[in-house]
Design an enzyme around this catalytic site. Structure first.
Site, PDB file in Angstrom:
ATOM      1  N   CYS A  77       1.257  -0.803  -0.531  1.00  0.00           N
ATOM      2  CA  CYS A  77      -0.206  -0.023   0.123  1.00  0.00           C
ATOM      3  C   CYS A  77       0.995   1.067  -0.128  1.00  0.00           C
ATOM      4  CB  CYS A  77      -1.164   0.065   0.981  1.00  0.00           C
ATOM      5  SG  CYS A  77      -1.806  -1.018   1.792  1.00  0.00           S
ATOM      6  N   ARG A 123       1.143   1.921  -6.108  1.00  0.00           N
ATOM      7  CA  ARG A 123       1.417   1.060  -4.579  1.00  0.00           C
ATOM      8  C   ARG A 123       0.003  -0.093  -4.523  1.00  0.00           C
ATOM      9  NH1 ARG A 123       5.879   0.704  -1.962  1.00  0.00           N
ATOM     10  NH2 ARG A 123       5.120   0.449  -0.240  1.00  0.00           N
ATOM     11  N   TRP A 151      -4.284  -1.566  -1.389  1.00  0.00           N
ATOM     12  CA  TRP A 151      -3.684  -2.969  -1.601  1.00  0.00           C
ATOM     13  C   TRP A 151      -4.480  -4.042  -0.536  1.00  0.00           C
ATOM     14  CZ3 TRP A 151      -3.831  -3.435  -6.967  1.00  0.00           C
ATOM     15  CH2 TRP A 151      -3.185  -4.965  -7.730  1.00  0.00           C
ATOM     16  N   ASN A 194       1.372  -0.032   6.472  1.00  0.00           N
ATOM     17  CA  ASN A 194       1.638  -0.818   4.568  1.00  0.00           C
ATOM     18  C   ASN A 194       2.799  -1.974   5.313  1.00  0.00           C
ATOM     19  OD1 ASN A 194       2.928  -1.568   1.987  1.00  0.00           O
ATOM     20  ND2 ASN A 194       4.571  -0.413   2.621  1.00  0.00           N
ATOM     21  N   GLY A 195       1.943  -2.667   5.134  1.00  0.00           N
ATOM     22  CA  GLY A 195       2.433  -4.169   5.479  1.00  0.00           C
ATOM     23  C   GLY A 195       1.667  -5.703   6.258  1.00  0.00           C
ATOM     24  N   GLU A 233       8.287 -20.667 -18.571  1.00  0.00           N
ATOM     25  CA  GLU A 233       8.439 -20.065 -17.757  1.00  0.00           C
ATOM     26  C   GLU A 233       9.912 -18.780 -18.390  1.00  0.00           C
ATOM     27  OE1 GLU A 233       6.107 -17.675 -16.910  1.00  0.00           O
ATOM     28  OE2 GLU A 233       7.235 -16.265 -16.037  1.00  0.00           O
ATOM     29  N   GLU A 284       8.163 -12.526 -24.768  1.00  0.00           N
ATOM     30  CA  GLU A 284       6.958 -11.903 -24.753  1.00  0.00           C
ATOM     31  C   GLU A 284       7.983 -10.484 -24.799  1.00  0.00           C
ATOM     32  OE1 GLU A 284       4.525 -11.858 -21.353  1.00  0.00           O
ATOM     33  OE2 GLU A 284       6.333 -12.519 -20.030  1.00  0.00           O
ATOM     34  N   HIS A 301      12.701 -36.614 -29.918  1.00  0.00           N
ATOM     35  CA  HIS A 301      11.461 -37.231 -30.408  1.00  0.00           C
ATOM     36  C   HIS A 301      11.231 -36.139 -31.809  1.00  0.00           C
ATOM     37  CE1 HIS A 301      10.902 -40.345 -27.749  1.00  0.00           C
ATOM     38  NE2 HIS A 301      11.780 -39.800 -26.810  1.00  0.00           N
ATOM     39  N   LYS A 316      -1.427  -6.191 -19.697  1.00  0.00           N
ATOM     40  CA  LYS A 316      -1.548  -6.500 -18.036  1.00  0.00           C
ATOM     41  C   LYS A 316      -2.366  -7.352 -17.724  1.00  0.00           C
ATOM     42  CE  LYS A 316       1.232  -7.637 -13.790  1.00  0.00           C
ATOM     43  NZ  LYS A 316       2.076  -8.570 -14.634  1.00  0.00           N
TER      44      LYS A 316
END
Ligand code: F6R
Length: 618
Positions: free
Chosen positions: A2, A28, A75, A103-104, A490, A497, A513, A613
């Site tokens: 946050c 944030r 957040w 924040n935390g 990944e 990308e 193969h 996104k």
């Protein structure tokens, strides 16, 4: 993650300034916003769920009176994005006498809440932060009736006493009507900086909050308490109350640079944030982990649905669940789910949907198909308040904070960390792994954030030079065996990308193969080779590639001389990582490789062409 901000002004009103600063911190977190200001020993609070502009349009965040105030952009971690859960949070008194922004993550908030409720405190929100407000309130009450030997007095002492009880991460700031000339802040693990101007003092999560107002910055360290007043700032050590003398530093960042904390791109910033995000995944609420584990344990069949990077996390998780808890799970690409399982999914099926955003249309469509056939839906997401959280029977918020770079990095490793915790718990519940193994995994999972930090610190230069060396290649292979197949997939997705490099990933055993026919002298092949049971066979695959002139890059354990001698280049990963946790550290050099390849090839890693996104169309 946050954003917090507050100010003490010698002239003017705090509210519009707080509003503007929160806008600059919106990256944030942005699901709720709130402000509290003080005037004439009265507290004024406005807060609501929604983005700052939307809340301002309805509530006007600028008209609160007073020169002192605090603000928060949220957040969600504990509690959905609702007005009641927005910060500032206050204690029991009505009208409120205390306002707290934070924040935390407070790990022990459930115990503290119980203790405070037993003492008569009434909680309104589902947040961990509210506990801090009640603790301060309780301390203020106690200090009025009981003599205290504290080094601090009054409000400062109440805040110091409150944070002393907290386990977890916090950058917290509080104001109180009893001492309306002060803001008291404290820090442990979450960022906190002070801004010093001629006519004002600020605190914030990040420099951009106050950068247009001052470039004089004081960094607050873990374990420090800060008192801001019109006279200035005072920093003390929480442990003994001793004074810390710290002179302000000048920063010469532009506001945009400051948002990225000096990193040239969000993607690089987010790669560097991984240790902190991984630590946060070790603080998830016990009861949700346990609930999810119970659902998985009782499931007749478990299908994991996701897209892109989140699918790779599911694939890795299928190895974790199989190896640690003997649970067969089926990772399915969400856009294929209805075709593949639409008719067979039923009331006995459990769907674990994994989505960073919680809004991916294909994942939600798969969930909807399963819901209509009465399957149980479980969720793992970074978007608390997202559609996925609303349609899930139980969900876990992975708490990575907003990810702005289009390529998922920190959210992938956090997903892996949460999924591995579930697999370990399930293994334990089912009695499938020994106590010795559980202890080792618990110990190693705690070490992973530091290991990732070390990889980023020590291997970045080498990865950068590899990107230089291979920038003009036309195609890459990414190969792994077992769980490292997911890591290879990944790594390949990242490179494709953001650096627009055609790449192929497959289980190393598949080479002969078909795909090996592409290999000619100099063809780059990246092998993911942790020292697990597949290592011997993988060495055979490396030799097959070498025999055809491939240029081999190995991501291997430090000191693995055999692989290092076979490879043309290698990246070293800390020793002793259990196989099921290996995708977390082993993917990090691949993220960095993609990032540097993108730069070498003149691509913008934060905004790759044609991608968004959050993919909210099917
Ligand atoms: C790749 C990437 C995408 C997402 C995919 C799913 O770097 O970010 O492949 O992983 O679009 O998104 P979520 O996890 O939000 O459902």
């Amino acid at each position: 993650m946050c954003g917090i901000f507050g100010c003490i002004l010698k002239r003017g009103r705090a509210a519009p300034l707080i509003h503007a600063a929160l806008k600059r911190l919106e990256y944030r977190g942005y699901d709720s916003v709130g402000e509290a200001t003080l005037r004439d020993q009265q507290l004024f609070i406005k807060k609501d769920a929604g983005k700052i502009d939307a809340v301002h349009a309805i509530r006007n965040l600028d008209d609160l009176p007073g020169r002192i105030g605090v603000g928060h952009t949220r957040w969600a971690t504990h509690g959905a994005p609702l007005q009641i859960n927005a910060h500032p949070q206050s204690g029991c008194s009505d009208p409120p006498r205390i306002a707290v922004v934070h924040n935390g993550i407070i790990e022990n908030f459930a115990e503290l809440k119980k203790e405070l409720e037993d003492r008569g405190h009434r909680f309104k929100s589902k947040t961990d932060t509210e506990t801090i407000a009640h603790l301060i309130e309780e301390n203020l009450k106690k200090r009025q009736t009981e003599p205290s030997e504290d080094v601090y007095s009054g409000f400062r002492s109440a805040v110091a006493g409150a944070v002393d009880r907290l386990v977890g991460s916090y950058a917290v700031a509080a104001v109180c009507t009893q001492e309306p000339d002060k803001i008291v802040c404290a820090r442990n693990e979450s960022p906190l900086v002070l801004g010093i101007a001629d006519d004002a003092y600020y605190f914030a999560s990040d420099i951009p909050a106050f950068l247009p107002l001052t470039n004089k910055v004081v960094y607050v360290e873990n374990g420090e308490l800060v008192t801001l007043s019109k006279k200035g700032f005072e920093i003390t050590k929480l442990v003994d109350g001793s004074t810390v003398v710290r002179t302000p530093k000048l920063v010469d960042w532009t506001p945009r640079m400051a948002e990225k904390q000096g990193y040239p791109h969000f993607m690089l910033k987010e790669i560097h944030e991984q240790p902190r995000c991984l630590r946060d995944t070790l603080r998830l609420q016990e009861k949700y982990l346990e609930l999810l584990t119970t659902f998985l344990d009782r499931a007749r069949e478990v299908i994991m649905v996701a897209c892109g990077t989140s699918y790779h996390a599911c694939l890795a998780a299928s190895y974790m669940f199989s190896k640690l808890s003997f649970l067969a799970t089926h990772p399915v690409i969400a856009s294929e789910f209805t075709e593949q399982h639409g008719k067979s999914v039923n009331i006995d099926s459990t769907i674990l949907a994994v989505s960073q955003s919680g809004e991916t249309a294909d994942t939600l469509a798969a969930v909807e198909t399963a819901r209509q056939r009465a399957a149980t839906i479980l969720g793992l997401t970074n978007g608390v308040g997202s559609t996925l959280t609303r349609v899930s029977r139980v969900y876990i918020g992975q708490q990575s904070g907003p990810e702005i770079g289009v390529a998922a990095t920190k959210t992938f490793t956090s997903q892996l960390s949460v999924l591995s915790q579930l697999a370990i718990r399930l293994g334990k519940k089912r009695g499938k792994i020994s106590q010795e193994e559980i202890d080792l995994l618990d110990e190693k999972i705690e070490e992973i954030p530091d290991i990732v930090e070390k990889i980023v610190e020590t291997q970045s230069k080498k990865v950068q030079s590899l990107a230089k060396k291979h920038r003009s290649k036309e195609c890459f292979f990414f190969l792994g065996r077992g769980i490292s197949y997911a890591t290879a997939l990944e790594g390949r997705l990242k490179l494709m990308e953001i650096a627009y490099m055609p790449s192929i990933a497959f289980p190393a055993g598949e080479s002969k193969h078909g795909p090996i026919s592409l290999v000619e002298p100099g063809f780059p092949v990246i092998f993911v080779c942790p020292p697990d049971e597949t290592r011997r066979t993988l060495i055979g695959n490396i030799m097959e590639m070498k025999a055809r002139g491939a240029s081999v890059i190995a991501v291997c354990e430090e000191g693995d001389d055999e692989i290092m001698q076979l490879a043309d280049d290698y990246i070293e990963i800390t020793k002793g990582i259990p196989e099921v946790l290996s995708p977390i550290p082993y993917v990090v050099p691949l993220q960095l490789f993609a990032y540097h390849m993108a730069l070498e090839r003149g691509c913008d890693p934060d905004m790759p062409r044609n991608l968004a996104k959050s993919v909210t169309v099917k």
